[in-house]
Every structure is written in C-alpha cells, then in structure tokens.
Design an enzyme around this catalytic site. Structure first.
Site, PDB file in Angstrom:
ATOM      1  N   CYS A 111     -10.325   0.662  -1.854  1.00  0.00           N
ATOM      2  CA  CYS A 111      -9.781   1.721  -1.247  1.00  0.00           C
ATOM      3  C   CYS A 111      -9.091   1.361   0.081  1.00  0.00           C
ATOM      4  O   CYS A 111      -7.949   0.678   0.154  1.00  0.00           O
ATOM      5  CB  CYS A 111     -10.679   2.827  -1.501  1.00  0.00           C
ATOM      6  N   HIS A 112      -9.284   2.077   1.168  1.00  0.00           N
ATOM      7  CA  HIS A 112      -8.896   2.011   2.396  1.00  0.00           C
ATOM      8  C   HIS A 112      -9.639   0.691   3.068  1.00  0.00           C
ATOM      9  O   HIS A 112      -9.049   0.342   4.176  1.00  0.00           O
ATOM     10  CB  HIS A 112      -9.129   3.370   3.339  1.00  0.00           C
TER      11      HIS A 112
END
Length: 185
Positions: A111-112
């Site tokens: 994800c991030h």
C-alpha cells in the site's frame, strides 16, 4: 505457504498502520513457522487504522532503538497513510530499512509502505507497485512502477492494497524461504 521455521521477521510500524496490512502478514508468517516481531519507535502498543476509523492496538515486541537488521531474516512494511508517512520522517526507521536492503535480505511493502523504500533510496531502478496515490512518488524516485497485484524484484516484494494480501503474504514467504538475494546495481 513455505516453511519458515527458524526464520525471524520484523514488521516495522507505528500508530496509524492499516489494520489488515500488519495483522494478516503477522498471522500468516507465524502460521508458516516464522518468529515475527512488531518493531516500533513507540513502546507498549500501537494503534491501527481500520478502513475509516481507529482500529485495534497491537503490542510492540521491540523498540526500534534496540532493533538490528542482524536479528532478522526479513522486513515487512505495512501501509496505511499515517504509518509510513510518520516513519519516513524518522531517520532511525529509514536507516533500519536501508540496513535490510544493504544486507540483501527480503523486504515486503504494501500500500503506502513503499514510501519508506523511496525515502531509503531503494526504489531507484526497481520494479515496484504501490497504492495508486503514491505512484508518482515511486516514479519520481526512479522506481519502475507497475499496476500489478504483487511485484517482486530481487527480494523486494511490493503490493497495492489490502485485497492483495493473500498474494503478498505468499510471495513474501517465498522470498524469505529463499534467503538473501543478490542485487544488481
């Protein structure tokens, strides 16, 4: 999933980690036999973010200041928006990530989480994916961004979002089972 008995994995996180992106790899890697520790600049416990609100806390197993890459076979970087953004501003956390890369040990980021790879200077020249909103950050850091469920480049495993966790966990386990990875320049 691969047998990871005898393997040790660090999950680097702080407050605001995406709940499933820490808990699912923690559970799956432990089920495969690995010893998994949550490493954090915080002590006691850290609180997750579960989709749209604060989630559950998880215990911190080891303080970042007392953790060393030498104690582990691999590193996992969960996402969430707050968690990697806070960690990438922490020099000790960034150096911890770099130390795994320099030791040629597998790193998984979802994800991030790839924000930490960007900050650590690891993205340049690497095939990667991430959450769509940080695609430009990865590309600006020299990463070769792909819109794929999971991308692996010489021990570096990246994935886009929580829906990709089954494939991400399987690939991270495979890379851990393989051990250290030679890196091209």
């Amino acid at each position: 999933m691969h047998d990871l008995n005898g393997k040790r994995v660090a999950i680097l996180a702080t407050h605001g980690f995406e709940q499933s992106e820490l808990e699912v790899p923690l559970q799956k890697l432990r089920e495969a036999g690995a010893t998994v520790e949550v490493v954090s600049p915080e002590s006691g416990e850290i609180k997750g973010w579960d989709k749209k609100d604060w989630g559950r806390a998880v215990p911190v197993d080891r303080a970042l200041d007392g953790a060393s890459e030498a104690d582990y076979d691999a590193l996992v970087l969960p996402g969430g928006q707050m968690n990697p953004d806070t960690l990438r501003a922490n020099e000790t956390a960034v150096n911890f990530v770099k130390s795994f890369w320099n030791a040629k040990k597998p790193i998984g980021a979802i994800c991030h989480g790839p924000w930490l790879l960007v900050e650590a200077g690891i993205a340049e020249g690497r095939r990667m994916t991430s959450y769509g909103s940080i695609k430009t950050d990865v590309i600006n850091a020299g990463g070769l961004w792909e819109d794929s469920e999971v991308v692996t480049d010489q021990g570096l495993v990246t994935s886009r979002k929580p829906d990709d966790l089954p494939a991400f966990c399987a690939k991270v386990a495979e890379e851990i089972a393989e051990g250290k990875h030679e890196r091209r320049l």
